[in-house]
Design a protein around this motif. Structure first.
Motif, mmCIF file in Angstrom:
data_model
loop_
_atom_site.group_PDB
_atom_site.id
_atom_site.type_symbol
_atom_site.label_atom_id
_atom_site.label_comp_id
_atom_site.label_asym_id
_atom_site.label_seq_id
_atom_site.Cartn_x
_atom_site.Cartn_y
_atom_site.Cartn_z
ATOM 1 N N ARG A 133 24.456 -0.124 -11.005
ATOM 2 C CA ARG A 133 23.772 1.014 -11.518
ATOM 3 C C ARG A 133 24.859 2.181 -10.687
ATOM 4 N NH1 ARG A 133 25.456 -1.199 -14.576
ATOM 5 N NH2 ARG A 133 25.205 1.394 -15.945
ATOM 6 N N PRO A 134 24.485 3.431 -11.177
ATOM 7 C CA PRO A 134 25.173 4.402 -10.520
ATOM 8 C C PRO A 134 24.159 5.021 -8.985
ATOM 9 C CG PRO A 134 25.384 5.149 -12.113
ATOM 10 C CD PRO A 134 24.528 4.115 -12.632
ATOM 11 N N ALA A 172 22.670 11.932 -1.457
ATOM 12 C CA ALA A 172 21.178 13.328 -2.257
ATOM 13 C C ALA A 172 21.691 13.948 -3.392
ATOM 14 C CB ALA A 172 21.845 14.096 -0.924
ATOM 15 N N GLU A 173 23.196 13.434 -4.084
ATOM 16 C CA GLU A 173 23.017 13.979 -5.329
ATOM 17 C C GLU A 173 22.415 13.084 -6.410
ATOM 18 O OE1 GLU A 173 24.264 16.380 -6.996
ATOM 19 O OE2 GLU A 173 25.059 17.244 -4.911
ATOM 20 N N PHE A 174 21.831 11.398 -5.577
ATOM 21 C CA PHE A 174 21.252 10.553 -6.735
ATOM 22 C C PHE A 174 19.832 9.921 -6.935
ATOM 23 C CE2 PHE A 174 25.695 9.370 -7.012
ATOM 24 C CZ PHE A 174 25.972 9.299 -8.931
ATOM 25 N N GLN A 175 18.903 11.791 -5.701
ATOM 26 C CA GLN A 175 17.791 11.074 -4.577
ATOM 27 C C GLN A 175 16.576 10.812 -5.696
ATOM 28 O OE1 GLN A 175 18.194 13.077 -1.271
ATOM 29 N NE2 GLN A 175 16.676 15.120 -2.084
ATOM 30 N N TRP A 176 17.333 12.417 -6.516
ATOM 31 C CA TRP A 176 15.551 12.254 -6.891
ATOM 32 C C TRP A 176 15.574 11.582 -8.359
ATOM 33 C CZ3 TRP A 176 12.895 12.539 -3.590
ATOM 34 C CH2 TRP A 176 13.253 13.429 -2.391
ATOM 35 N N LEU A 177 16.816 11.123 -9.122
ATOM 36 C CA LEU A 177 17.380 10.566 -10.432
ATOM 37 C C LEU A 177 16.164 9.494 -11.029
ATOM 38 C CD1 LEU A 177 21.396 11.933 -10.922
ATOM 39 C CD2 LEU A 177 19.167 13.151 -10.952
ATOM 40 N N PRO A 209 16.728 5.572 -12.685
ATOM 41 C CA PRO A 209 18.433 5.119 -12.458
ATOM 42 C C PRO A 209 18.553 5.428 -13.946
ATOM 43 C CG PRO A 209 16.469 3.716 -11.974
ATOM 44 C CD PRO A 209 15.293 5.155 -12.339
ATOM 45 N N GLU A 210 17.735 5.869 -15.496
ATOM 46 C CA GLU A 210 18.377 6.146 -16.460
ATOM 47 C C GLU A 210 19.294 7.728 -16.836
ATOM 48 O OE1 GLU A 210 15.873 5.066 -16.196
ATOM 49 O OE2 GLU A 210 15.667 3.253 -16.142
ATOM 50 N N GLU A 211 18.881 8.507 -15.502
ATOM 51 C CA GLU A 211 19.186 10.030 -15.470
ATOM 52 C C GLU A 211 20.431 9.507 -14.740
ATOM 53 O OE1 GLU A 211 15.317 12.474 -15.121
ATOM 54 O OE2 GLU A 211 15.630 11.760 -13.420
ATOM 55 N N ALA A 212 20.220 9.142 -14.102
ATOM 56 C CA ALA A 212 21.792 8.430 -13.274
ATOM 57 C C ALA A 212 22.816 8.047 -14.213
ATOM 58 C CB ALA A 212 21.506 7.790 -11.889
ATOM 59 N N THR A 244 15.079 -2.589 -8.020
ATOM 60 C CA THR A 244 14.357 -1.091 -9.069
ATOM 61 C C THR A 244 13.748 -0.616 -7.974
ATOM 62 O OG1 THR A 244 12.712 -3.361 -9.918
ATOM 63 C CG2 THR A 244 14.970 -3.247 -10.632
ATOM 64 N N PRO A 245 13.303 0.460 -8.936
ATOM 65 C CA PRO A 245 11.623 1.381 -8.494
ATOM 66 C C PRO A 245 11.152 0.867 -8.017
ATOM 67 C CG PRO A 245 13.398 2.563 -10.104
ATOM 68 C CD PRO A 245 13.881 1.122 -10.036
#
Lengths: 114, 114, 114, 114
Positions: A25-26, B42-47, B49-52, C48-49
């Motif tokens: 996943r991304p 860093a572009e993905f750090q607070w997203l 998994p779904e948002e990413a 996963t988170p």
């Protein structure tokens, strides 16, 4: 077929054959890419600049392997996000050409991506 | 001409026209690549998994730009070390195929590069 | 003696006893730190988170070990650059407090370091 | 109160006051730490080893700020995982002492974490 697109297609099939799509996943791939970039950096960490320019064959093999891992995850990430890597790289180069014009002397003093 | 080789040649000319060869040494490029991989992460750090998986157009543009930076430095590093990236990636894939054979079920349970 | 200062002193003696000062130069240590941060990230990449919040004891041990490596290099880098880490962290927190004031509701919507 | 524990407590309160606990999950924090380590590496990427040992005051300030960011996320990650950072660092040092014994000459030839 362009070489990077062909590699990307094969990596996709490789992952699919092993049921890895649920991992690829991304967010996970971006994290894996950072991990591999860290491993690549680690290969150079204790080398002097001169040693880094004249790698032993064994070290060169390790470096090539880590670079391959980085490219694998970069290509997989581009694939799952449907981003054209070469196109993105070309557009970035065009932006960098504007940010860092070639001076008359043919030399600029700073580097683009810092 | 293959797309990645063509990009590599253009990046080399881009650096040469700006006198950047003195900065683009192997150790420096490996470090720069780690820096860009960090920015990408860093572009993905607070997203979530779904948002990413459903990036906004603005975010997607930022992500593509960071991926381009990673590819720039990866291609430059391969160039100054005279490593064939696609070849290295193909060889690594072949090794991974041995390490992670496809099971009868068509699914393996772990991922190669951890 | 504060705990981090004590650890830093012991890490310095550890390196000196092994003749590693010649490797522990600022650029090298920054690179080593990036490598360890990459290894730490790699421990989490396929989780996963939810799995990341409930680590198995074995995984937790691996994560603690990677965090220790990051702290080692961070403390060594601070030592060779003569930077007071706690002081730097306190100053950064003060700057972040200005950048991200607490709203009346007690909640802000974004994170400081992105 | 030990300095790192005190910083950790204050960082927790800082995050809580801004409602950031929902972002500060283990996987996200590990990713953020990799991002900051990448930014720290980037500060050094074009410097020669000599320049990296004699930072300008401005550069030194930037480096200290990036090191502070790394420590922030390292401390936050330790906090949410309930890991004692100093204890983990001490245990790792003890393991490294076994892996890399001091030779009679007082010098070993390799570095621990590679």
């Amino acid at each position: 077929m362009p070489d990077l697109a062909s590699l990307t297609a094969d990596l996709r099939a490789f992952a699919a054959a092993r049921g890895w799509q649920r991992y690829h996943r991304p967010k996970n791939l971006a994290m894996a890419l950072a991990g591999e970039a860290g491993e690549l950096a680690a290969e150079f960490q204790w080398l002097t600049p001169e040693e880094a320019e004249a790698l032993t064959p064994e070290k060169r093999e390790l470096v090539a392997g880590e670079m391959a891992d980085v490219l694998h995850y970069l290509a997989r990430l581009a694939d799952v996000l449907d981003i054209d890597l070469i196109d993105a790289a070309r557009k970035k180069m065009a932006r960098n050409a504007e940010r860092f014009p070639i001076r008359e002397s043919g030399v600029t003093s700073t580097d683009p991506v810092t």
